[in-house]
Design a protein around this motif. Structure first.
Motif, PDB file in Angstrom:
ATOM      1  N   ASP A 175       0.819  -1.207   0.000  1.00  0.00           N
ATOM      2  CA  ASP A 175       0.000   0.000   0.000  1.00  0.00           C
ATOM      3  C   ASP A 175       0.858   1.265   0.000  1.00  0.00           C
ATOM      4  O   ASP A 175       0.535   2.243  -0.669  1.00  0.00           O
ATOM      5  CB  ASP A 175      -0.992   0.000   1.163  1.00  0.00           C
ATOM      6  N   ILE A 176       1.996   1.213   0.702  1.00  0.00           N
ATOM      7  CA  ILE A 176       2.905   2.369   0.722  1.00  0.00           C
ATOM      8  C   ILE A 176       3.579   2.530  -0.641  1.00  0.00           C
ATOM      9  O   ILE A 176       3.749   3.653  -1.126  1.00  0.00           O
ATOM     10  CB  ILE A 176       3.955   2.226   1.851  1.00  0.00           C
ATOM     11  N   ALA A 177       3.952   1.416  -1.267  1.00  0.00           N
ATOM     12  CA  ALA A 177       4.549   1.482  -2.607  1.00  0.00           C
ATOM     13  C   ALA A 177       3.564   2.107  -3.588  1.00  0.00           C
ATOM     14  O   ALA A 177       3.945   2.943  -4.421  1.00  0.00           O
ATOM     15  CB  ALA A 177       4.968   0.097  -3.074  1.00  0.00           C
ATOM     16  N   ALA A 178       2.293   1.715  -3.487  1.00  0.00           N
ATOM     17  CA  ALA A 178       1.264   2.295  -4.360  1.00  0.00           C
ATOM     18  C   ALA A 178       1.117   3.785  -4.092  1.00  0.00           C
ATOM     19  O   ALA A 178       0.964   4.588  -5.028  1.00  0.00           O
ATOM     20  CB  ALA A 178      -0.068   1.578  -4.150  1.00  0.00           C
ATOM     21  N   ALA A 214     -10.772   3.325  -4.313  1.00  0.00           N
ATOM     22  CA  ALA A 214      -9.649   3.983  -4.992  1.00  0.00           C
ATOM     23  C   ALA A 214      -9.391   3.340  -6.351  1.00  0.00           C
ATOM     24  O   ALA A 214      -9.176   4.030  -7.351  1.00  0.00           O
ATOM     25  CB  ALA A 214      -8.395   3.920  -4.124  1.00  0.00           C
ATOM     26  N   PHE A 215      -9.432   2.007  -6.390  1.00  0.00           N
ATOM     27  CA  PHE A 215      -9.237   1.320  -7.667  1.00  0.00           C
ATOM     28  C   PHE A 215     -10.352   1.690  -8.653  1.00  0.00           C
ATOM     29  O   PHE A 215     -10.090   1.935  -9.833  1.00  0.00           O
ATOM     30  CB  PHE A 215      -9.178  -0.197  -7.474  1.00  0.00           C
ATOM     31  N   VAL A 226      -1.773   1.613 -10.844  1.00  0.00           N
ATOM     32  CA  VAL A 226      -3.010   0.840 -11.001  1.00  0.00           C
ATOM     33  C   VAL A 226      -2.774  -0.619 -10.595  1.00  0.00           C
ATOM     34  O   VAL A 226      -3.584  -1.208  -9.869  1.00  0.00           O
ATOM     35  CB  VAL A 226      -3.558   0.944 -12.443  1.00  0.00           C
ATOM     36  N   VAL A 227      -1.666  -1.192 -11.033  1.00  0.00           N
ATOM     37  CA  VAL A 227      -1.370  -2.592 -10.710  1.00  0.00           C
ATOM     38  C   VAL A 227      -1.171  -2.758  -9.205  1.00  0.00           C
ATOM     39  O   VAL A 227      -1.718  -3.683  -8.590  1.00  0.00           O
ATOM     40  CB  VAL A 227      -0.138  -3.086 -11.500  1.00  0.00           C
ATOM     41  N   LEU A 228      -0.415  -1.860  -8.585  1.00  0.00           N
ATOM     42  CA  LEU A 228      -0.167  -1.953  -7.142  1.00  0.00           C
ATOM     43  C   LEU A 228      -1.458  -1.781  -6.338  1.00  0.00           C
ATOM     44  O   LEU A 228      -1.688  -2.492  -5.350  1.00  0.00           O
ATOM     45  CB  LEU A 228       0.864  -0.931  -6.707  1.00  0.00           C
ATOM     46  N   THR A 249      -3.105  -4.692  -4.046  1.00  0.00           N
ATOM     47  CA  THR A 249      -3.378  -4.403  -2.635  1.00  0.00           C
ATOM     48  C   THR A 249      -4.847  -4.667  -2.324  1.00  0.00           C
ATOM     49  O   THR A 249      -5.176  -5.276  -1.290  1.00  0.00           O
ATOM     50  CB  THR A 249      -3.008  -2.953  -2.294  1.00  0.00           C
ATOM     51  N   ALA A 250      -5.749  -4.229  -3.192  1.00  0.00           N
ATOM     52  CA  ALA A 250      -7.188  -4.446  -2.967  1.00  0.00           C
ATOM     53  C   ALA A 250      -7.508  -5.942  -2.941  1.00  0.00           C
ATOM     54  O   ALA A 250      -8.367  -6.375  -2.180  1.00  0.00           O
ATOM     55  CB  ALA A 250      -7.998  -3.742  -4.045  1.00  0.00           C
TER      56      ALA A 250
END
Length: 140
Positions: free
Chosen positions: A2-5, A70-71, A128-130, A134-135
């Motif tokens: 989540d932090i990377a995203a 968010a996605f 978007v991928v991250l 995460t989701a």
């Protein structure tokens, strides 16, 4: 993850802010010869900003529904981004229609640096991928 995203989303936003500044500075918001419609530009910006706020709240609250929200916001952001890319490519390649007499010589988006456009797009796809991973709970 989540932090990377979040980091990627901020990097993407910085590139977007930079291009928005160039576009506004060169008269894009005033119409002129820009091939990027004002509602598309500002819709892309607004949805991305709202999505980023939702993602920040997700990182703090860790509620799965916020990650999916968010996605869900990123999907139209990506579609608007692809629309703008498709309209920018002919401008970059110089195939845009010739402006009428008395109009601005080049569309505002002609001034976008290619590395910034490419970096914005690549970091957007990564974001978007991250966010999706995460989701889905992958990498938690």
């Amino acid at each position: 993850m989540d932090i990377a995203a979040l980091i990627m989303w901020v990097v993407t936003a910085l590139g977007g802010f930079y291009m928005l500044g160039i576009w506004i500075t060169h008269g894009g918001a005033r119409g002129g010869t820009s091939r990027l419609p004002v509602p598309v530009i500002f819709g892309h910006f607004a949805l991305a900003a709202v999505g980023l706020v939702v993602w920040i709240i997700y990182v703090i609250a860790d509620e799965t529904a916020l990650a999916w929200t968010a996605f869900g916001l990123l999907v139209p952001v990506a579609l608007l981004g692809f629309t703008m890319l498709a309209r920018w490519i002919p401008v970059y390649q110089g195939r845009a229609t010739t402006p009428a007499e008395g109009e601005q010589a080049a569309p505002a988006e002609k001034h976008f640096p290619v590395p910034v456009v490419a970096g914005h797009g690549l970091s957007a796809v990564t974001t978007v991928v991250l966010v999706l991973l995460t989701a889905l709970g992958i990498g938690s």
